[in-house]
Motif scaffolding. Sequence first.
Motif, PDB file in Angstrom:
ATOM      1  N   PRO A  70       0.742  -1.047   0.060  1.00 44.05           N
ATOM      2  CA  PRO A  70       0.084   0.291   0.171  1.00 44.05           C
ATOM      3  C   PRO A  70       1.036   1.786  -0.099  1.00 44.05           C
ATOM      4  N   GLY A  71       1.854   1.152   0.216  1.00 43.95           N
ATOM      5  CA  GLY A  71       2.696   2.306   0.176  1.00 43.95           C
ATOM      6  C   GLY A  71       2.668   3.047  -1.000  1.00 43.95           C
ATOM      7  N   ALA A  72       3.298   2.740  -2.499  1.00 49.48           N
ATOM      8  CA  ALA A  72       3.381   3.050  -3.820  1.00 49.48           C
ATOM      9  C   ALA A  72       1.627   4.577  -3.734  1.00 49.48           C
ATOM     10  N   SER A 173       3.274  -5.226   4.353  1.00 46.84           N
ATOM     11  CA  SER A 173       3.085  -4.475   5.321  1.00 46.84           C
ATOM     12  C   SER A 173       3.868  -3.971   6.468  1.00 46.84           C
ATOM     13  N   HIS A 174       3.946  -3.425   7.502  1.00 48.15           N
ATOM     14  CA  HIS A 174       4.719  -1.996   7.730  1.00 48.15           C
ATOM     15  C   HIS A 174       5.051  -1.240   8.208  1.00 48.15           C
ATOM     16  N   GLU A 175       5.327  -0.687   6.398  1.00 47.93           N
ATOM     17  CA  GLU A 175       5.468   0.750   5.691  1.00 47.93           C
ATOM     18  C   GLU A 175       5.285   1.920   5.488  1.00 47.93           C
ATOM     19  N   ASP A 176       3.742   1.481   6.450  1.00 50.19           N
ATOM     20  CA  ASP A 176       3.953   3.127   7.393  1.00 50.19           C
ATOM     21  C   ASP A 176       4.105   3.318   8.816  1.00 50.19           C
ATOM     22  N   GLN A 177       4.739   2.424   9.221  1.00 51.45           N
ATOM     23  CA  GLN A 177       5.286   3.023  10.319  1.00 51.45           C
ATOM     24  C   GLN A 177       6.993   3.949  10.680  1.00 51.45           C
ATOM     25  N   VAL A 210      -3.413  -9.183   4.057  1.00 51.00           N
ATOM     26  CA  VAL A 210      -1.705  -8.813   3.912  1.00 51.00           C
ATOM     27  C   VAL A 210      -1.595  -9.136   5.497  1.00 51.00           C
ATOM     28  N   MET A 211      -2.320  -8.501   6.659  1.00 53.82           N
ATOM     29  CA  MET A 211      -1.649  -8.798   7.997  1.00 53.82           C
ATOM     30  C   MET A 211      -1.834  -9.969   8.431  1.00 53.82           C
ATOM     31  N   GLN A 212      -2.789 -10.151   7.629  1.00 53.87           N
ATOM     32  CA  GLN A 212      -3.497 -11.631   8.503  1.00 53.87           C
ATOM     33  C   GLN A 212      -2.928 -12.997   7.233  1.00 53.87           C
ATOM     34  N   GLY A 214      -0.050 -12.696   7.441  1.00 57.08           N
ATOM     35  CA  GLY A 214       1.225 -13.218   7.486  1.00 57.08           C
ATOM     36  C   GLY A 214       2.180 -11.581   7.116  1.00 57.08           C
ATOM     37  N   GLY A 215       1.532 -10.432   6.119  1.00 56.89           N
ATOM     38  CA  GLY A 215       2.253  -9.616   6.647  1.00 56.89           C
ATOM     39  C   GLY A 215       3.542  -9.801   5.529  1.00 56.89           C
ATOM     40  N   ALA A 216       4.740  -8.725   5.577  1.00 57.57           N
ATOM     41  CA  ALA A 216       5.676  -8.448   4.942  1.00 57.57           C
ATOM     42  C   ALA A 216       7.196 -10.140   5.151  1.00 57.57           C
ATOM     43  N   PRO A 217       7.319 -10.190   4.449  1.00 57.30           N
ATOM     44  CA  PRO A 217       8.909 -11.835   4.980  1.00 57.30           C
ATOM     45  C   PRO A 217       9.733 -10.772   5.415  1.00 57.30           C
ATOM     46  N   ASP A 218       9.864 -12.142   6.419  1.00 52.85           N
ATOM     47  CA  ASP A 218      11.051 -11.397   7.510  1.00 52.85           C
ATOM     48  C   ASP A 218      12.259 -10.532   7.120  1.00 52.85           C
TER      49      ASP A 218
END
Length: 635
Positions: A70-72, A173-177, A210-212, A214-218
Amino acid sequence: MPQPKVSVIVPVYNCRSTLSRCVDSVFGQSLAEIELICVDDGSTDGSRSLLASYDDPRLIVRHQPNSGGPGAPRNVGLKLASGEFVQFLDADDWLDPRALERMVAMAEENGTDIVIGKYVGVGRNVPRRLFRRTVARTTVHDNPPDLYATLAPLKLFRRELIKDLRFAEGLLSHEDQEFTARAYFRAGGVSVLADHDCYFWVEREDGTSVMQQGGAPDLDFFPAIGRVMRVVEEHTAPGEARDRMLRRNFREEIMPRFGAAYLAADAETRAVTEEGALRLIRAHLTPRITETMAPFFRQVAHCLQHGEGELLTEIVRHRVSGRTAPLVARDGRVYEASPGFGELPDPCYDVTARLPFRCELARVSWDGGVLRAELKAELPGGEIADPVLVLRRRGEGGQAGTAPLRLGLGGLAAALVVAALRPAKGRWDLSVEARIGEVAISTRLAVGEAGLPDPAFLPVEGGRPMVRLYATDFGNLSLEAGIPGAAPDRAASAAVTGGRLVVSGRLPLGTGLGLRVLARLRAEEPVVATADAVLDGASFTAELPLRNWETGTWRLEYEIVDRDGTVPGVFTPDRLTGGRVGLRRIAKPYRTSKGRLAVQLGARALHLAVPALLGGLARRVLRQNRGHSRAYSAR
C-alpha cells in the motif's frame, strides 16, 4: 472546484466487497469540502469498474500496475492531494458521517498538526487506552496518552506537515510505521478525539488481508522495524520515553514473530527470523527495557543472544500451546516454571511484578455502613492464601480498612465495615491482598459486569456524609467519600392524621448520622418547616404539625445530617393519604409533575365543612343522651 478542506486517500487492491461502504462513508460526510483520491494498485476483482460507476466530481481515480504493497498508492495519493488536511483511509474501513468535520474542528481549534479520531474495532482489537479521554493537545513524548501505541497512518494530518514524507514502497506490511513516527516527531501538537467514534477499523472475515496472511517476509520486515527504531533514537534522549517506544516495537512487532509461523517454518526461514530479531536486540534492547518485558520475551531474547536454538524452539512451542506454567515462590520472588526454568537465569522467569493475579467483582451492595462484596479470584498456575479485601485511601500512606475474604457459594465474600473507618474525604481504592507461599501479592478489584449500588450515607471525615462506588478508567472498583451533589431520590409514604403530616420510609444510615425532613412553601418569601426523623434500623418516621402551616403548596425534602456537613435529597411518593387539618382546612399529599412528593394545604369546601360540623355536634349530643339514659336506668 474550490480547494478542498480534506483530501481522503484510499489505496485500492482487490477489495470490491468493502469498497462501496468505504467510498460512500466519505461522500456521506457532513463536511462537504472534500476530495476522495482512490489509487487502484492493479486490482483484478472488479474494484476498477466499481470506482468507474461513481459520478461525483470530488472523486479522483488513478490506476497503476500492482506495486507490492500500500505504500506506493498512498504516495501517489499524496502527490495528487490538494486539501489543507489529509486523511488516510483503508478500503476495508469506513468513517463516521461527522468524523472529518469533528477532526478538522479539533485541529483548527487547537492548532494541532495531527488528529487521531477514535478507532472502533470491527472484528479486531484497537488501542483503547489511547482513547480513554479527549486530549486537546499533546506530543508523542507524553504518556498518557501514548500516541506511539498506534503507528498506523489512519489519522488526519495537516498536509503541510507531511508533504515531503513518503511511505516505504514494495513492502506488504509495516510500510507505514516510519512515516507515522516521523510525522509524530515533526508535529507541533497532536489532538486525540475520544468523545466520538470516528474511524471503523475492520478485520476481514475471510482472513485475506495482508496482515492476516502474515505480512511482509522477515527479510523485509526486520529492516523496516529497524528504521522505525532508529527514528525513535534520533529524536529522544535515553530515558522513559525512549524505553516506552522501543519496548512497544519489541512487544508488538519483533517478539510476536516467534509463534506458530516460526514453528511451521523451515530451518532457513527460522534462521532469517532469528538473525533479524537478534540484530535489533543487540542494537536497541537495554536492561531497563528487558526488566519490563514479559517472561516469554526475556527468554527468547536470552536464547537468541546465547545461541540456545533448541531451547528456543521448546519455549515457543510451550507458548503456542497455551499451557499454563506452574508458579514457584522462593526467596521472596515468584517464577513461572516453564521450559528452561533452572537452566536459564532466574530473571528470565520472574513474574513477581506481573503475576496473572486477577480478582473480579460478582456482586456488591451496601448493608447500612457495611460493604458486602462477592468476587472471583484467579491466579493461573498458583494458589492464593489468606486473601483480604482492602480499602485504602489513594496516595502515600493513606488510611486503610480490611476484611478477610472467605469462601462463599459463588466464590469469595467479604463484609467491610466502612462506617467504622469514618473515611476521609477523597478517593479510595479497593484491592485484594493475599500470599503465594511467603510472597505477598495484590491486585486491584475489577468491576467486570457487576452492577454498582446507589451511594450510601456514612460519616465522612471532613466532607459530606455520602460515599459512592465507581469504576475507574481502568475498570477497577474505587470509592469516593464526601462527594458533591444531591442524594438519590427516596420513596416515602405520607399520611395526614390528627393535624400532623407523618412521613415514613426506608433510608439506611451509618451510625452517627441524623435525618431531617423539610417542607418548603412555594411562595415569594421562603418558608421552611422541619422535623427530626426517628430512626429504627433502616426505617425512619418524621411528624410535622400542620396547624400553623400557611395555605399553599409545600415540597417535601430531606437532609442527611453529620457534624461535617449535610446531604440534601428529595422524596418520591409511595402511599399517600390526605386528611383534615382542623375544621376548615384539608391537606392532600400528591406527586408533582416531576414525580416529587408534595402536600397541598387549603380550605375545605363549605358544603363539606358545615355537614361535618353539624355531624360532629349531633354525635356529641347523642353520646350525652346515651350517658343520661344509662344513668337513669341504673337508678
